[in-house]
Design a protein around this motif. Structure first.
Motif, PDB file in Angstrom:
ATOM      1  N   ARG A 184       0.837  -1.203   0.000  1.00 13.51           N
ATOM      2  CA  ARG A 184       0.000   0.000   0.000  1.00 13.51           C
ATOM      3  C   ARG A 184       0.870   1.250   0.000  1.00 13.51           C
ATOM      4  O   ARG A 184       0.627   2.191  -0.760  1.00 13.51           O
ATOM      5  CB  ARG A 184      -0.903  -0.018   1.236  1.00 13.51           C
ATOM      6  N   ASN A 185       1.900   1.244   0.828  1.00 19.21           N
ATOM      7  CA  ASN A 185       2.773   2.406   0.886  1.00 19.21           C
ATOM      8  C   ASN A 185       3.526   2.602  -0.428  1.00 19.21           C
ATOM      9  O   ASN A 185       3.694   3.735  -0.895  1.00 19.21           O
ATOM     10  CB  ASN A 185       3.776   2.275   2.041  1.00 19.21           C
ATOM     11  N   ALA A 186       3.966   1.495  -1.013  1.00 20.68           N
ATOM     12  CA  ALA A 186       4.685   1.596  -2.289  1.00 20.68           C
ATOM     13  C   ALA A 186       3.763   2.178  -3.361  1.00 20.68           C
ATOM     14  O   ALA A 186       4.169   3.041  -4.146  1.00 20.68           O
ATOM     15  CB  ALA A 186       5.207   0.229  -2.705  1.00 20.68           C
ATOM     16  N   ALA A 187       2.519   1.712  -3.376  1.00 25.54           N
ATOM     17  CA  ALA A 187       1.569   2.225  -4.369  1.00 25.54           C
ATOM     18  C   ALA A 187       1.255   3.692  -4.092  1.00 25.54           C
ATOM     19  O   ALA A 187       1.222   4.516  -5.006  1.00 25.54           O
ATOM     20  CB  ALA A 187       0.292   1.388  -4.357  1.00 25.54           C
ATOM     21  N   ALA A 188       1.042   4.007  -2.813  1.00 23.89           N
ATOM     22  CA  ALA A 188       0.700   5.385  -2.454  1.00 23.89           C
ATOM     23  C   ALA A 188       1.829   6.339  -2.803  1.00 23.89           C
ATOM     24  O   ALA A 188       1.593   7.510  -3.125  1.00 23.89           O
ATOM     25  CB  ALA A 188       0.372   5.466  -0.961  1.00 23.89           C
ATOM     26  N   SER A 189       3.064   5.844  -2.764  1.00 20.61           N
ATOM     27  CA  SER A 189       4.189   6.713  -3.088  1.00 20.61           C
ATOM     28  C   SER A 189       4.516   6.680  -4.580  1.00 20.61           C
ATOM     29  O   SER A 189       5.532   7.206  -5.006  1.00 20.61           O
ATOM     30  CB  SER A 189       5.411   6.305  -2.282  1.00 20.61           C
ATOM     31  N   GLY A 190       3.639   6.062  -5.369  1.00 22.62           N
ATOM     32  CA  GLY A 190       3.780   6.150  -6.818  1.00 22.62           C
ATOM     33  C   GLY A 190       4.684   5.110  -7.459  1.00 22.62           C
ATOM     34  O   GLY A 190       4.976   5.207  -8.652  1.00 22.62           O
ATOM     35  N   GLU A 191       5.086   4.099  -6.724  1.00 24.88           N
ATOM     36  CA  GLU A 191       6.034   3.136  -7.296  1.00 24.88           C
ATOM     37  C   GLU A 191       5.467   2.368  -8.486  1.00 24.88           C
ATOM     38  O   GLU A 191       6.229   1.843  -9.302  1.00 24.88           O
ATOM     39  CB  GLU A 191       6.514   2.140  -6.228  1.00 24.88           C
ATOM     40  N   ILE A 192       4.157   2.251  -8.579  1.00 24.37           N
ATOM     41  CA  ILE A 192       3.572   1.591  -9.760  1.00 24.37           C
ATOM     42  C   ILE A 192       2.655   2.558 -10.508  1.00 24.37           C
ATOM     43  O   ILE A 192       1.682   2.159 -11.133  1.00 24.37           O
ATOM     44  CB  ILE A 192       2.823   0.291  -9.398  1.00 24.37           C
ATOM     45  N   GLY A 193       3.017   3.839 -10.473  1.00 18.04           N
ATOM     46  CA  GLY A 193       2.245   4.841 -11.223  1.00 18.04           C
ATOM     47  C   GLY A 193       0.831   4.968 -10.706  1.00 18.04           C
ATOM     48  O   GLY A 193       0.590   5.001  -9.500  1.00 18.04           O
ATOM     49  N   GLU A 194      -0.116   5.068 -11.630  1.00 25.45           N
ATOM     50  CA  GLU A 194      -1.532   5.122 -11.254  1.00 25.45           C
ATOM     51  C   GLU A 194      -2.043   3.723 -10.973  1.00 25.45           C
ATOM     52  O   GLU A 194      -1.835   2.814 -11.778  1.00 25.45           O
ATOM     53  CB  GLU A 194      -2.362   5.700 -12.408  1.00 25.45           C
ATOM     54  N   LEU A 195      -2.727   3.542  -9.861  1.00 25.18           N
ATOM     55  CA  LEU A 195      -3.286   2.227  -9.521  1.00 25.18           C
ATOM     56  C   LEU A 195      -4.503   1.940 -10.406  1.00 25.18           C
ATOM     57  O   LEU A 195      -5.369   2.798 -10.569  1.00 25.18           O
ATOM     58  CB  LEU A 195      -3.698   2.242  -8.043  1.00 25.18           C
ATOM     59  N   HIS A 196      -4.574   0.736 -10.989  1.00 25.27           N
ATOM     60  CA  HIS A 196      -5.701   0.369 -11.844  1.00 25.27           C
ATOM     61  C   HIS A 196      -6.558  -0.757 -11.255  1.00 25.27           C
ATOM     62  O   HIS A 196      -7.765  -0.697 -11.310  1.00 25.27           O
ATOM     63  CB  HIS A 196      -5.208  -0.061 -13.237  1.00 25.27           C
ATOM     64  N   GLN A 197      -5.885  -1.786 -10.745  1.00 24.04           N
ATOM     65  CA  GLN A 197      -6.638  -2.948 -10.242  1.00 24.04           C
ATOM     66  C   GLN A 197      -6.059  -3.431  -8.917  1.00 24.04           C
ATOM     67  O   GLN A 197      -4.850  -3.464  -8.736  1.00 24.04           O
ATOM     68  CB  GLN A 197      -6.564  -4.113 -11.250  1.00 24.04           C
ATOM     69  N   VAL A 198      -6.955  -3.825  -8.021  1.00 26.22           N
ATOM     70  CA  VAL A 198      -6.571  -4.438  -6.753  1.00 26.22           C
ATOM     71  C   VAL A 198      -7.186  -5.843  -6.730  1.00 26.22           C
ATOM     72  O   VAL A 198      -8.404  -5.974  -6.895  1.00 26.22           O
ATOM     73  CB  VAL A 198      -7.108  -3.629  -5.548  1.00 26.22           C
ATOM     74  N   ILE A 199      -6.345  -6.871  -6.563  1.00 26.85           N
ATOM     75  CA  ILE A 199      -6.850  -8.244  -6.546  1.00 26.85           C
ATOM     76  C   ILE A 199      -6.570  -8.815  -5.157  1.00 26.85           C
ATOM     77  O   ILE A 199      -5.420  -8.987  -4.774  1.00 26.85           O
ATOM     78  CB  ILE A 199      -6.141  -9.119  -7.603  1.00 26.85           C
ATOM     79  N   ILE A 200      -7.632  -9.094  -4.427  1.00 28.72           N
ATOM     80  CA  ILE A 200      -7.487  -9.631  -3.073  1.00 28.72           C
ATOM     81  C   ILE A 200      -7.963 -11.077  -3.039  1.00 28.72           C
ATOM     82  O   ILE A 200      -9.105 -11.362  -3.393  1.00 28.72           O
ATOM     83  CB  ILE A 200      -8.293  -8.795  -2.049  1.00 28.72           C
ATOM     84  N   THR A 201      -7.066 -11.977  -2.666  1.00 26.81           N
ATOM     85  CA  THR A 201      -7.429 -13.377  -2.477  1.00 26.81           C
ATOM     86  C   THR A 201      -7.462 -13.631  -0.979  1.00 26.81           C
ATOM     87  O   THR A 201      -6.496 -13.341  -0.277  1.00 26.81           O
ATOM     88  CB  THR A 201      -6.367 -14.299  -3.117  1.00 26.81           C
ATOM     89  N   SER A 202      -8.571 -14.158  -0.497  1.00 31.30           N
ATOM     90  CA  SER A 202      -8.715 -14.341   0.948  1.00 31.30           C
ATOM     91  C   SER A 202      -9.554 -15.578   1.197  1.00 31.30           C
ATOM     92  O   SER A 202     -10.762 -15.578   0.956  1.00 31.30           O
ATOM     93  CB  SER A 202      -9.379 -13.080   1.532  1.00 31.30           C
ATOM     94  N   ARG A 203      -8.875 -16.633   1.617  1.00 32.11           N
ATOM     95  CA  ARG A 203      -9.578 -17.903   1.826  1.00 32.11           C
ATOM     96  C   ARG A 203      -9.204 -18.455   3.193  1.00 32.11           C
ATOM     97  O   ARG A 203      -8.037 -18.528   3.537  1.00 32.11           O
ATOM     98  CB  ARG A 203      -9.175 -18.904   0.731  1.00 32.11           C
ATOM     99  N   ASP A 204     -10.218 -18.824   3.939  1.00 36.11           N
ATOM    100  CA  ASP A 204      -9.991 -19.401   5.261  1.00 36.11           C
ATOM    101  C   ASP A 204      -9.487 -20.842   5.131  1.00 36.11           C
ATOM    102  O   ASP A 204      -9.778 -21.514   4.155  1.00 36.11           O
ATOM    103  CB  ASP A 204     -11.300 -19.396   6.068  1.00 36.11           C
ATOM    104  N   PRO A 205      -8.751 -21.306   6.128  1.00 33.59           N
ATOM    105  CA  PRO A 205      -8.232 -22.681   6.050  1.00 33.59           C
ATOM    106  C   PRO A 205      -9.317 -23.733   6.225  1.00 33.59           C
ATOM    107  O   PRO A 205      -9.123 -24.875   5.814  1.00 33.59           O
ATOM    108  CB  PRO A 205      -7.212 -22.737   7.187  1.00 33.59           C
ATOM    109  N   GLY A 206     -10.427 -23.347   6.817  1.00 30.43           N
ATOM    110  CA  GLY A 206     -11.478 -24.347   6.987  1.00 30.43           C
ATOM    111  C   GLY A 206     -12.754 -23.697   7.481  1.00 30.43           C
ATOM    112  O   GLY A 206     -12.725 -22.618   8.088  1.00 30.43           O
TER     113      GLY A 206
END
Lengths: 335, 335, 335, 335
Positions: free
Chosen positions: B132-154
């Motif tokens: 988040r900090n890297a993106a906020a400081s412009g390291e990847i230019g303009e943010l276009h897509q956020v992909i969140i994978t979140s799966r519980d173990p059971g």
């Protein structure tokens, strides 16, 4: 397009013949093998000449270059014939099991300008070449250490082991050449240790080793370490690590595909390593033929020459002496 | 050092109590739980007060801040009491299962300057925070897509599922907050789809889903995708990918150790993922307490506030409506 | 809870004092340092006793165990005092720079049942311990080769280098112990080579090396290779590879987080390695204290004992002799 | 060996012609292009016929199969001619930009047994094929989610974008086919969202999107997510993740080589991704020709047929409608 004949139609000879036949800038002139059916098979498959003798396969007007993939004991003779016939030659390693024979051949062919190339194919692997080029261009400052891991997927057949000249001349020799290539300096001292852990009985009988560590040092103190084993059950383990004042470069292993599996109890499971040299160094063998073709066309020296073959053998000899003596062997002691 | 009381001594409350007790800049003031033995156990282990009532645990002079880890249905009451008592409060998510209740509470506490912090712990994970900090400081230019994978173990226990408020309010809510955090812009539109694949019978009975995909879009067209599952047999799968005009950042999964195994037929086998949130987000929970301590000390607003809790719940509500309606829900429709 | 005193309040002593103070099963009894302000600082921070003398810090009734983190030259004296006082002792490596001194101490304390533990912390790293346990339980069949890569992130200060006893006694000694730990067999032969590549002038002056390769062989032919450098610009490079008849295990490097960056021209860019031993082996230092506490409580021998310290020093001595002699040194030659 | 003609000598047509010419089991019969110099160049390079008309290239007795790599607007005509001439045909995607045209063609060629193959080359990628086969054979139990990441290395030329039929028909169509392939079930519902973030002005002008997310659901509730971007500065990002009740499979990105660089501040730096589809899917294009050859030889249906091409186009149409309507589109609405 240069027409290249292939002497020897065993596993490696066949592979080379196939590579030449499908190479966009080379032509397969024909093949030869003392075992007629092997030669017939390859010649028939590619619709090329099955030469009656090695001499014909070398001297024929239809042949612009010669690739020697016959048993080691014939390399010196065929290499010399090729040079005498003025035919550029690509010879599989090693030139011979005897350094004395190689030195004698060196004297006899001194001054020739016929391109002679040695089959140290690993120099042409995209990964290995990339780390060498990066180091040579200063990306990691001064090079300090070269770590080469080289383990075969499984023990070669008994018959092969019995006549191979020993692990240092047969297997380590590739890594000894690679160490020279990576270091960019000649090696001054050799220390080797050998153990019999994979097949102690066979190794005892052949007075050979299946598990070795070799340390090489140059005059300026650069170090190289080679670790070999005749049998890695997880596949053909081929890695090169270059460590220098400005960083580290690693040329890693290759797999069939880039799939990972994530299962209960085991995550990131990758595919097996590519099985053996024909797959693992497939691109390198192709590039090797390309370099040979360029030498044939230009008459310029090949990127890996006769002296590279002689020096790798000399280092292998030093390894054997080091194990026997339990001490560092200076390459100047071997000559 | 601020003295913090913990309300609720279930799994999460106990963890918070332990973290506060061993935190170099905080002190555990005491605990409370309607289930006396649980509170006694934690109080005894740390040698702190076992408050007789929640009110005491909030209003006692020995308490500088309150951490609410009781069942969701009590959050609104305890949060309001804390604010009224002028005690900074860190409340586990969600504030409530009903957006109406939360909106009503918002009105009642409008204007307060008591720090209120919501327990969206993932914002404090070293990896997630770094991307988040890297993106906020412009390291990847303009943010276009956020992909969140979140799966519980059971799958959680049936009883939990039956009262959790549904997957969007209970599980996805963390990812909805994370999406807002990563995007750095408010979400305008929500589309969600839910399936019953892990435990169809239970999901049917609870009118819930165990496998969902959520798409979020901001006014400027930035996109976020969340994929959730109640059960990943390979462990607690927690990844964030940020894609922008100048590159991509990935915060990857964590394992027990960095060992790889290379065996016949399976190379690079890594250790299992860290099992669940207490291990996986251990550093994050510690950092969360640190931020809460800072708010208590400075009186400044916490880095994740009441409105963050309200908006995450609003997005969860939009998810349910989207699944039901089979269409995009504008957040302005929910209000 | 055992009360432990810490002798020496330099960087490592301070770290140990902090670890003991926050350890759930230990108490910091007090500290001692000849440099009073250092001791005052640590004692003050933790509100513990600042012992007037080392003797007091060892013999005081308030002390159940002693941790020695003073300069190497005092280790023998304090270790002996602790044993004589019947206080379990955890001593930082090396015991002494002179093997003769260590052998003499060994004779003097022969027969003691006071637990003595040596600070070879790497044995307790989760990754290193996991590969050792996996190998010990047969997961890779018979162990054949151990490859240890150990490079510091940067050259230590001149003053440290000048009095460290040389790279083998100061730095490699950790890896020599790790090799013994991983091999599970005593080492019969040592070969070492040393170069001066990082700071040739300093190394020349100190008659030391900054870049070394060590080969170790057991009686049964198992091999270990250690590669060391005083300066790896990419960070603290700490890897262990175990190769056996049934596969390979690798304990890899640790990073601050698991973020990767994918930019134009450079993909998969990972975070820097954890900087140095205090971070990299943080969990291991914690576990080390835990093992020491167990020895104090049970009176049982510690998992790394006096003899482990003596043998690591003996191997370091063999390394120096091997470099000087250019040959394999049998450990039986050193005694 | 089947003789195959290639219609269209643009970038893709040239690549196919080269692949066929060097394929061990196929022969290049000749080429055709309305732009004569392009056709002459390819024909000359391979020494094959430069057909005067497309009809000749299809109907000539020297042609056993036809590969259509001409502009999309000609696909229907050439495909129909090939079928009418009884020549097996491999047609690049999409069949047409209009689903109505494709449906009409379907009716006209109904009942033909001439093999028709669609150029959905990604099905033949070794990694993608391996995860699909692993999932199909039950290695991850029941499949629940398919996550496809597919980003081009850079925006195509304006002219291409203006006539491509839009991102869903031109680019996403590959991923839509891949989703069907991976899911092993027909898709019942489509939801898509599109943004203009890479080149808003161009996208506005073309009424197109450069950044999209597509969610697909089957009747049984299996989900697939596709994320596309027209420009990933770090290279051609092509990943497939399959998540199921028994685990997860990932087919990862491919790089030029397996080198990593470890420098001050950046470790594990990998080589750039292979640039674009000709390199990335090189092995897949080869395998595709192999499958086409088999269909020609056996007369059996190809592994990706006309209906696969039609259904992918139908899904692309559903994507456009979904973006416009802001709701889920059932595939049954499109027909």
């Amino acid at each position: 397009m240069p027409r290249i004949s292939v002497l020897g139609c065993g596993r490696i000879g066949r592979m080379h013949a196939d590579n030449i036949a499908s190479h966009p800038r080379a032509e397969l002139a024909g093949v030869f093998d003392v075992h007629a059916p092997s030669a017939e098979d390859v010649a028939g498959r590619h619709g090329v000449e099955n030469f009656a003798t090695a001499d014909e396969a070398i001297t024929s007007d239809t042949v612009d270059g010669v690739l020697i993939a016959t048993p080691t004991s014939t390399h010196v003779e065929f290499l010399e014939s090729s040079v005498n016939a003025g035919k550029p030659v690509l010879c599989e390693k090693p030139i011979d099991l005897s350094l004395a024979h190689v030195n004698a051949l060196k004297a006899r062919i001194a001054g020739t300008d016929v391109p002679i190339m040695l089959g140290f194919v690993r120099r042409f692997d995209p990964g290995h070449a990339a780390v060498r080029n990066a180091a040579a261009s200063g990306e990691i400052g001064e090079l300090h250490q070269v770590i080469i891991t080289s383990r075969d997927p499984g023990m070669a057949p008994d018959g092969y082991i019995e006549t191979s000249g020993g692990i240092f001349r047969d297997m380590t020799i590739h890594d000894l050449d690679l160490a020279r290539f990576m270091l960019g300096e000649e090696i001054a001292e050799v220390f080797a240790t050998g153990s019999r852990l994979v097949d102690p009985e066979l190794m005892e009988r052949c007075n050979d080793y299946d598990t070795v560590v070799v340390t090489l040092v140059t005059d300026s103190g650069k170090q190289a370490v080679i670790t070999n084993s005749r049998e890695a059950v997880y596949g053909y383990d081929q890695r090169v690590e270059l460590f220098g004042s400005g960083g580290m470069l690693i040329s890693g292993n290759r797999r069939e595909n880039l799939v990972t599996k994530h299962l209960a109890g085991a995550t990131n499971v990758a595919a097996p390593l590519q099985h053996f040299f024909i797959e693992r160094y497939g691109e390198a063998f192709d590039a090797e033929i390309g370099h040979f073709v360029e030498s044939i066309e230009s008459g310029a020296p090949a990127p890996v020459g006769f002296e590279d073959g002689r020096l790798a053998l000399l280092l292998a000899e030093a390894c054997f002496e080091s194990v026997a003596a339990g001490r560092t062997i200076k390459t100047s002691e071997i000559g």
